[in-house]
Enzyme design. Sequence first.
Site, PDB file in Angstrom:
ATOM      1  N   HIS A   1     111.698  25.638  87.127  1.00  0.00           N
ATOM      2  CA  HIS A   1     112.510  25.088  87.489  1.00  0.00           C
ATOM      3  C   HIS A   1     113.794  26.123  87.370  1.00  0.00           C
ATOM      4  O   HIS A   1     115.014  26.032  88.052  1.00  0.00           O
ATOM      5  CB  HIS A   1     113.117  23.640  86.614  1.00  0.00           C
ATOM      6  CG  HIS A   1     113.995  23.112  87.109  1.00  0.00           C
ATOM      7  ND1 HIS A   1     114.159  22.279  87.978  1.00  0.00           N
ATOM      8  CD2 HIS A   1     115.378  23.179  86.481  1.00  0.00           C
ATOM      9  CE1 HIS A   1     115.560  21.920  88.187  1.00  0.00           C
ATOM     10  NE2 HIS A   1     115.802  22.486  86.646  1.00  0.00           N
ATOM     11  N   GLU A   2     114.196  26.647  86.479  1.00  0.00           N
ATOM     12  CA  GLU A   2     115.279  27.406  85.509  1.00  0.00           C
ATOM     13  C   GLU A   2     115.494  28.772  86.476  1.00  0.00           C
ATOM     14  O   GLU A   2     116.935  29.702  87.084  1.00  0.00           O
ATOM     15  CB  GLU A   2     115.492  27.882  84.471  1.00  0.00           C
ATOM     16  CG  GLU A   2     115.632  26.767  83.725  1.00  0.00           C
ATOM     17  CD  GLU A   2     116.761  25.858  83.788  1.00  0.00           C
ATOM     18  OE1 GLU A   2     117.828  25.982  84.376  1.00  0.00           O
ATOM     19  OE2 GLU A   2     116.264  24.431  83.597  1.00  0.00           O
TER      20      GLU A   2
ATOM     21  N   HIS B   1     116.911  28.016  90.041  1.00  0.00           N
ATOM     22  CA  HIS B   1     118.307  27.911  89.702  1.00  0.00           C
ATOM     23  C   HIS B   1     118.837  29.164  90.695  1.00  0.00           C
ATOM     24  O   HIS B   1     119.683  30.070  91.056  1.00  0.00           O
ATOM     25  CB  HIS B   1     119.447  27.731  88.575  1.00  0.00           C
ATOM     26  CG  HIS B   1     119.524  26.293  88.552  1.00  0.00           C
ATOM     27  ND1 HIS B   1     119.511  25.243  89.263  1.00  0.00           N
ATOM     28  CD2 HIS B   1     118.709  25.647  87.150  1.00  0.00           C
ATOM     29  CE1 HIS B   1     119.344  24.701  89.160  1.00  0.00           C
ATOM     30  NE2 HIS B   1     118.883  24.130  87.867  1.00  0.00           N
TER      31      HIS B   1
ATOM     32  N   HIS C   1     120.497  31.006  93.090  1.00  0.00           N
ATOM     33  CA  HIS C   1     121.751  32.138  93.246  1.00  0.00           C
ATOM     34  C   HIS C   1     121.837  33.324  94.244  1.00  0.00           C
ATOM     35  O   HIS C   1     122.814  33.619  94.501  1.00  0.00           O
ATOM     36  CB  HIS C   1     122.007  32.853  91.427  1.00  0.00           C
ATOM     37  CG  HIS C   1     123.596  33.273  91.515  1.00  0.00           C
ATOM     38  ND1 HIS C   1     123.407  34.335  90.491  1.00  0.00           N
ATOM     39  CD2 HIS C   1     124.207  33.266  92.328  1.00  0.00           C
ATOM     40  CE1 HIS C   1     124.763  34.661  90.506  1.00  0.00           C
ATOM     41  NE2 HIS C   1     125.449  33.987  91.297  1.00  0.00           N
TER      42      HIS C   1
END
Length: 223
Positions: free
Chosen positions: A94-95, A98, A102
């Site tokens: 999940h991280e 991100h 980006h």
Amino acid sequence: MYWILIIGIMLASWLVSNRLQSKFDKYSKVHLQNGMSGAEIAEKMLADHGIRDVRVISTPGKLTDHYNPADKTVNLSEAVYNQRNAAAAAVAAHECGHAVQHATAYSWLEMRSKLVPVVSVASNWVQWILIAGILLIKTFPALLLIGIVIFAMTTLFSIITLPVEYDASNRALAWLENKRMLTREEQAGAKDALKWAARTYVVAAIGSVATLLYYVMMYNNRR
């Protein structure tokens, strides 16, 4: 009616948080057959997306995982970084979702990033301004209005956070499935864990909107 709503939201937040904790505890016991740690999964997901300038590091605490676009680091809590289970896989992926957002200039993430400096300053002062505005509502109603405008920015941030978090989870789950990183049972656990994590943001956004409406009604009724 407002206080009934607020109590209901607080209860929902408590229930979701407790459910989230129980889910992560449950799936922390589902050990991965591939034997990979959260850090290794994160590094592989970044590599598979051609992202070479993001570091995966360990950060203290529990459920403190986050992606920092400023220094391009995927920060995984110590448990997620080292452990080899479905919960760690879900959070790590999940991280990294991100980080992929980006790298691909995902519009909602860029919008949220632009609000971060404003929200950081606003969160330190908004409650004091609102309290002062309520106390001085009859003599200086504009102060409460200023507080409402500032609080509206934090509410907007909460709302924009929703598509950012859901999209990161969708990217994570799609990669885990497409690359066959997890077994069917492990994939189901990762999906369930991320589903409950996302619901914490939903409850927070609803609470923020309800509080904003309360202050707006107070301003309209007492000015």
